[in-house]
Design a protein around this motif. Sequence first.
Motif, PDB file in Angstrom:
ATOM      1  N   LEU A 381      77.005 -29.346  31.047  1.00  0.00           N
ATOM      2  CA  LEU A 381      78.014 -28.563  31.752  1.00  0.00           C
ATOM      3  C   LEU A 381      77.590 -28.324  33.199  1.00  0.00           C
ATOM      4  N   PHE A 382      76.301 -28.091  33.380  1.00  0.00           N
ATOM      5  CA  PHE A 382      75.792 -27.857  34.732  1.00  0.00           C
ATOM      6  C   PHE A 382      75.978 -29.112  35.595  1.00  0.00           C
ATOM      7  N   LEU A 383      75.666 -30.292  35.005  1.00  0.00           N
ATOM      8  CA  LEU A 383      75.842 -31.539  35.762  1.00  0.00           C
ATOM      9  C   LEU A 383      77.305 -31.745  36.143  1.00  0.00           C
ATOM     10  N   LEU A 384      78.199 -31.329  35.242  1.00  0.00           N
ATOM     11  CA  LEU A 384      79.631 -31.530  35.505  1.00  0.00           C
ATOM     12  C   LEU A 384      80.182 -30.567  36.543  1.00  0.00           C
ATOM     13  N   GLY A 385      79.826 -29.296  36.417  1.00  0.00           N
ATOM     14  CA  GLY A 385      80.497 -28.318  37.276  1.00  0.00           C
ATOM     15  C   GLY A 385      79.626 -27.195  37.779  1.00  0.00           C
ATOM     16  N   GLY A 386      78.299 -27.359  37.668  1.00  0.00           N
ATOM     17  CA  GLY A 386      77.388 -26.343  38.194  1.00  0.00           C
ATOM     18  C   GLY A 386      77.504 -25.012  37.460  1.00  0.00           C
ATOM     19  N   VAL A 387      76.945 -23.983  38.081  1.00  0.00           N
ATOM     20  CA  VAL A 387      76.906 -22.657  37.446  1.00  0.00           C
ATOM     21  C   VAL A 387      78.329 -22.139  37.209  1.00  0.00           C
ATOM     22  N   LEU A 389      80.984 -23.663  36.278  1.00  0.00           N
ATOM     23  CA  LEU A 389      81.553 -24.154  35.013  1.00  0.00           C
ATOM     24  C   LEU A 389      80.897 -23.457  33.817  1.00  0.00           C
ATOM     25  N   LEU A 390      79.584 -23.247  33.923  1.00  0.00           N
ATOM     26  CA  LEU A 390      78.885 -22.536  32.842  1.00  0.00           C
ATOM     27  C   LEU A 390      79.477 -21.143  32.654  1.00  0.00           C
ATOM     28  N   LEU A 391      79.771 -20.489  33.779  1.00  0.00           N
ATOM     29  CA  LEU A 391      80.341 -19.140  33.702  1.00  0.00           C
ATOM     30  C   LEU A 391      81.772 -19.202  33.149  1.00  0.00           C
ATOM     31  N   ARG A 392      82.535 -20.185  33.653  1.00  0.00           N
ATOM     32  CA  ARG A 392      83.921 -20.323  33.206  1.00  0.00           C
ATOM     33  C   ARG A 392      84.004 -20.566  31.699  1.00  0.00           C
ATOM     34  N   LYS A 393      83.021 -21.312  31.204  1.00  0.00           N
ATOM     35  CA  LYS A 393      83.014 -21.644  29.778  1.00  0.00           C
ATOM     36  C   LYS A 393      82.332 -20.556  28.946  1.00  0.00           C
ATOM     37  N   GLY A 394      81.912 -19.493  29.610  1.00  0.00           N
ATOM     38  CA  GLY A 394      81.279 -18.379  28.905  1.00  0.00           C
ATOM     39  C   GLY A 394      79.961 -18.746  28.259  1.00  0.00           C
ATOM     40  N   ARG A 395      79.235 -19.689  28.864  1.00  0.00           N
ATOM     41  CA  ARG A 395      77.982 -20.132  28.241  1.00  0.00           C
ATOM     42  C   ARG A 395      76.761 -19.408  28.816  1.00  0.00           C
TER      43      ARG A 395
END
Length: 396
Positions: A381-387, A389-395
């Motif tokens: 997820l980080f490679l795809l969209g950085g932090v 995206l991780l936050l958006r995905k609630g991870r």
Amino acid sequence: MSRPKIVILGAGYGGLMTAKGLAKELNYNEAEITLVNQNSYHYFTTELHKPAAGTSHHDHARVSISSIINKRKVNFIQDRVTSIDIEKKTVHLDQHDPLAYDYLVVGLGSAPETFGIEGLLENAFFIRSINSVRMIREHMEYMFSRYQTEKKEELITIVVGGAGFTGIEYVGELVDRMPELCREYDIPLEKVRIVNIEAAPTVLPGFDQELVDYAVKYLESKGVEFKISTPIEKCTGESVIVKGGEEIRASTVVWTGGVRGNRLIEEAGIENMRGRVKVDQYLRAPGHDNIFVIGDSSLVINEEINRPYPPTAQISTQQGQYLGRSLVATLRGNELKTFQFDNKGTIASLGKKEAIGIVWGKKYYGWTASWLKRATDLRWLFLLGGVSLLLRKGRL
Ligand code: FAD
């Protein structure tokens, strides 16, 4: 002068990494980059066993493509590729005009391989897309919902064909899901059967024996029945029939026993083995300097054992990253490096809190392996969209 056209087919692990690498490195005037994918979203194939079992929602396993690519540099077309014409250097799409290319990147993933087993293609489910896992989950739940009325044991029997990584990970999720599902439908947990059938003489063929034993012991303790050295010969829709004639009645059959390359590759006339292309050290298809094949559609030989590396997200991602860099070098007339796979290891989850794996040559199991598995999912997820995206995905 017109810009060279790079067309990338498939927004999977390989295709997305190629597109992102090119977008990062190339200036707008250096190339015209087009990415084609049949869905508007990318799905995390490595997590599909969870929504298939119902331990997480399928939306957790996908992200909209336009939210993670640089739209100023990459033209995204949502459509299905119907054929590749290598003579005319053109790709045909279902709903759009044909696309001309100078460089073609094929990252269309894999398709189920059923080895000609009668009835499997028609009657089994496959863990391969958001839609396919949504169907598995809903079918299984519907079968459970009928049990109280019909009292047929096959309704609450799930057969998983194949005890490789996908099969074992799926079985691990099923084990986690069953207590909640049984409570929901008032079914005693001990009545449910999860049968994992494998033709090879062991679960997780080729994997470390100590870790395999750990996985089998754990899953058996949760009620999973393993049938190894037991090829499935027929799947009828109500049952599977294994070698020797035993019939296991099951309303839900999920096949995870093998994958092959995409049929479009065979139809295009590119040299292949069951839809997979043995690429050269620059990931080019034999005899085609402008066609690159990556991910599950490609075959890369592990020179140490003279056998292909198994198809994984790990190698697909590295191929995509490499190809982004090497296409930039090609366009700029720089020297090309060869592709080298850096195998960091393998981890198989056995549900939420259990896993087994080898990472950088060291064995892991239990919660440590499970944590490492989670870290690999987060890394993607980080490679795809950085932090963000991780936050958006609630991870996080
Ligand atoms: P994919 O990621 O499969 O993407 C291909 C894309 O092409 C998809 O978006 C698809 O929709 C699109 N496409 C296909 N046909 C067309 C068409 N005709 N037109 C337009 N678009 C098309 N690997 C690991 O390394 N670690 C793991 O832990 C792991 N776990 C797994 C668990 C499960 C349940 C499964 C099923 C696989 C797992 N794998 C794992 C394997 C890994 O997911 C694959 O190797 C990886 O997804 C391959 O990436 P790819 O880029 O080749 O293609």
